[in-house]
Design an enzyme around this catalytic site. Structure first.
Site, PDB file in Angstrom:
ATOM      1  N   ASP A  16     -24.411  -8.698 -10.192  1.00  0.00           N
ATOM      2  CA  ASP A  16     -23.990 -10.089  -9.985  1.00  0.00           C
ATOM      3  C   ASP A  16     -22.626 -10.331 -10.624  1.00  0.00           C
ATOM      4  OD1 ASP A  16     -24.225 -12.618  -8.984  1.00  0.00           O
ATOM      5  OD2 ASP A  16     -25.640 -13.343 -10.497  1.00  0.00           O
ATOM      6  N   GLY A  19     -18.047 -12.468  -7.164  1.00  0.00           N
ATOM      7  CA  GLY A  19     -17.280 -13.655  -6.762  1.00  0.00           C
ATOM      8  C   GLY A  19     -16.511 -14.238  -7.930  1.00  0.00           C
ATOM      9  N   GLU A  63     -31.661 -14.245   0.824  1.00  0.00           N
ATOM     10  CA  GLU A  63     -30.996 -15.553   0.663  1.00  0.00           C
ATOM     11  C   GLU A  63     -29.480 -15.438   0.852  1.00  0.00           C
ATOM     12  OE1 GLU A  63     -33.509 -14.497  -1.231  1.00  0.00           O
ATOM     13  OE2 GLU A  63     -34.917 -15.990  -0.481  1.00  0.00           O
ATOM     14  N   ASN A  64     -28.921 -14.263   0.601  1.00  0.00           N
ATOM     15  CA  ASN A  64     -27.472 -14.087   0.768  1.00  0.00           C
ATOM     16  C   ASN A  64     -27.040 -14.273   2.225  1.00  0.00           C
ATOM     17  OD1 ASN A  64     -27.233 -11.492  -1.796  1.00  0.00           O
ATOM     18  ND2 ASN A  64     -26.905 -13.693  -1.977  1.00  0.00           N
ATOM     19  N   GLU A 199     -38.588  -4.419 -18.996  1.00  0.00           N
ATOM     20  CA  GLU A 199     -37.769  -5.016 -20.051  1.00  0.00           C
ATOM     21  C   GLU A 199     -36.535  -5.602 -19.370  1.00  0.00           C
ATOM     22  OE1 GLU A 199     -38.576  -5.331 -23.227  1.00  0.00           O
ATOM     23  OE2 GLU A 199     -40.470  -4.276 -22.846  1.00  0.00           O
TER      24      GLU A 199
HETATM   25  C1  IPE Z   1     -28.814 -12.106  -6.433  1.00  0.00           C
HETATM   26  O1  IPE Z   1     -27.534 -12.631  -6.653  1.00  0.00           O
HETATM   27  C2  IPE Z   1     -28.785 -11.156  -5.297  1.00  0.00           C
HETATM   28  C3  IPE Z   1     -27.979  -9.966  -5.504  1.00  0.00           C
HETATM   29  C4  IPE Z   1     -27.318  -9.655  -6.580  1.00  0.00           C
HETATM   30  C5  IPE Z   1     -27.936  -9.063  -4.400  1.00  0.00           C
HETATM   31  P1  IPE Z   1     -27.125 -14.089  -6.164  1.00  0.00           P
HETATM   32  O2  IPE Z   1     -25.806 -14.363  -6.757  1.00  0.00           O
HETATM   33  O3  IPE Z   1     -27.264 -14.183  -4.712  1.00  0.00           O
HETATM   34  O4  IPE Z   1     -28.272 -14.968  -6.832  1.00  0.00           O
HETATM   35  P2  IPE Z   1     -28.354 -16.488  -7.232  1.00  0.00           P
HETATM   36  O5  IPE Z   1     -28.144 -17.278  -5.978  1.00  0.00           O
HETATM   37  O6  IPE Z   1     -27.275 -16.755  -8.238  1.00  0.00           O
HETATM   38  O7  IPE Z   1     -29.713 -16.648  -7.819  1.00  0.00           O
HETATM   39  C1  IPE Z   2     -23.101 -10.272  -6.343  1.00  0.00           C
HETATM   40  O1  IPE Z   2     -21.981 -11.035  -6.611  1.00  0.00           O
HETATM   41  C2  IPE Z   2     -23.041  -9.582  -5.004  1.00  0.00           C
HETATM   42  C3  IPE Z   2     -23.912 -10.184  -3.990  1.00  0.00           C
HETATM   43  C4  IPE Z   2     -24.799 -11.097  -4.190  1.00  0.00           C
HETATM   44  C5  IPE Z   2     -23.749  -9.681  -2.626  1.00  0.00           C
HETATM   45  P1  IPE Z   2     -21.894 -12.547  -6.156  1.00  0.00           P
HETATM   46  O2  IPE Z   2     -21.237 -12.610  -4.813  1.00  0.00           O
HETATM   47  O3  IPE Z   2     -23.208 -13.224  -6.252  1.00  0.00           O
HETATM   48  O4  IPE Z   2     -20.907 -13.110  -7.263  1.00  0.00           O
HETATM   49  P2  IPE Z   2     -20.929 -14.545  -7.934  1.00  0.00           P
HETATM   50  O5  IPE Z   2     -22.309 -14.796  -8.461  1.00  0.00           O
HETATM   51  O6  IPE Z   2     -20.531 -15.530  -6.877  1.00  0.00           O
HETATM   52  O7  IPE Z   2     -19.920 -14.438  -9.039  1.00  0.00           O
HETATM   53 MG    MG Z   3     -24.118 -14.315  -7.709  1.00  0.00          MG
END
Ligand code: IPE
Ligand code: IPE
Ligand code: MG
Length: 238
Positions: A16, A19, A63-64, A199
């Site tokens: 995570d 972005g 959800e992505n 854990e």
């Molecule tokens: C969780 O990350 C899914 C992955 C890392 C693939 P998200 O960034 O989508 O999760 P939320 O929306 O913050 O819970």
């Molecule tokens: C994780 O990074 C990758 C995916 C969920 C595909 P994010 O895209 O969720 O990055 P943030 O949370 O917006 O920083």
């Molecule tokens: Mg994220």
């Protein structure tokens, strides 16, 4: 490198922060995902060199799919590019890929590239790298129930081992350690049934910056934890 307590047999990582990493550097979200993909290579290699038998990476949740179309198609292209590259690289000869998630519901070319990668690496004997793509915990349970119905068995599973065979993770040990980068402290549908005794570790570092040293630190933290599994053991009480 690690003496004493064993290293985790199975590590799960929720990647995570791509972005936010991009935003920090004034770049597009897709640029952040590209950096994240580069880091996948680095961390996979390091996990393999540390002797971790199973590594699961949560790379795309169900959800992505609600993200902007351009971001999704950029991510799908990245999956395809890396799947093709990974299937042919010498360096990764030993790594076997397993997929978990609703792969068949994905864009056809992406699903095909991922399945090909799984097939091409199936006889490899090194670390098992499990890619959770288009994965969601509840979706996995629903698909498991569907598979059970399809099996035509009249009797419902009587124990966990009887049910486990219908899950995407069949045959994979439960994760000992789950790491989520970027400081978020939730699982977001990651392996809800398999994480019952995992854990959890939530380092603040954003995924593209998560280094080999950070992985080693996570393992060190894990090795200091006392795992009880509901039992009472005198030697474990503080
Ligand atoms: C969780 O990350 C899914 C992955 C890392 C693939 P998200 O960034 O989508 O999760 P939320 O929306 O913050 O819970
Ligand atoms: C994780 O990074 C990758 C995916 C969920 C595909 P994010 O895209 O969720 O990055 P943030 O949370 O917006 O920083
Ligand atoms: Mg994220």
């Amino acid at each position: 490198m690690f003496s004493g307590k064993p290293v985790p047999r199975h590590i799960g990582i929720i990647l995570d922060g791509n972005g936010r990493w991009a935003q920090q550097w004034g770049k597009s979200r897709l640029y952040g995902h590209r950096q994240g993909a580069k880091n996948v290579q680095r961390i996979v290699r390091h996990a393999q060199s540390l002797g971790i038998p199973f590594l699961t990476l949560y790379t795309f949740s169900i959800e992505n799919n609600a993200r902007p179309k351009a971001e999704i198609s950029g991510l799908m292209s990245l999956f395809e590019r890396y799947a093709k590259h990974f299937a042919h690289t010498e360096h990764d000869q030993g790594i076997r890929i397993r997929l978990i998630g609703n792969i068949d519901a994905m864009k056809k070319s992406t699903a095909h590239a991922l399945r090909q990668l799984e097939i091409k690496t199936q006889d490899r004997k090194g670390m098992v790298l499990i890619l959770a793509v288009n994965y969601g915990g509840r979706d996995e349970i629903l698909r498991a129930l569907h598979r059970f119905q399809e099996s035509g068995k009249a009797i419902s599973p009587a124990c966990w081992e009887d049910f486990e065979i219908y899950l995407d993770t069949h045959g994979i040990p439960d994760p000992d350690l789950i790491i989520r980068t970027s400081g978020e402290m939730r699982l977001s549908h990651f392996l809800p049934l398999q994480s019952v005794y995992s854990e959890l570790y939530f380092p603040p570092v954003l995924w593209p910056d998560f280094s080999e040293k950070d992985l080693e630190e996570a393992i060190e933290v894990y090795r200091k934890r006392q795992r009880r599994f509901g039992e009472y053991k005198k030697e474990l009480s503080r």
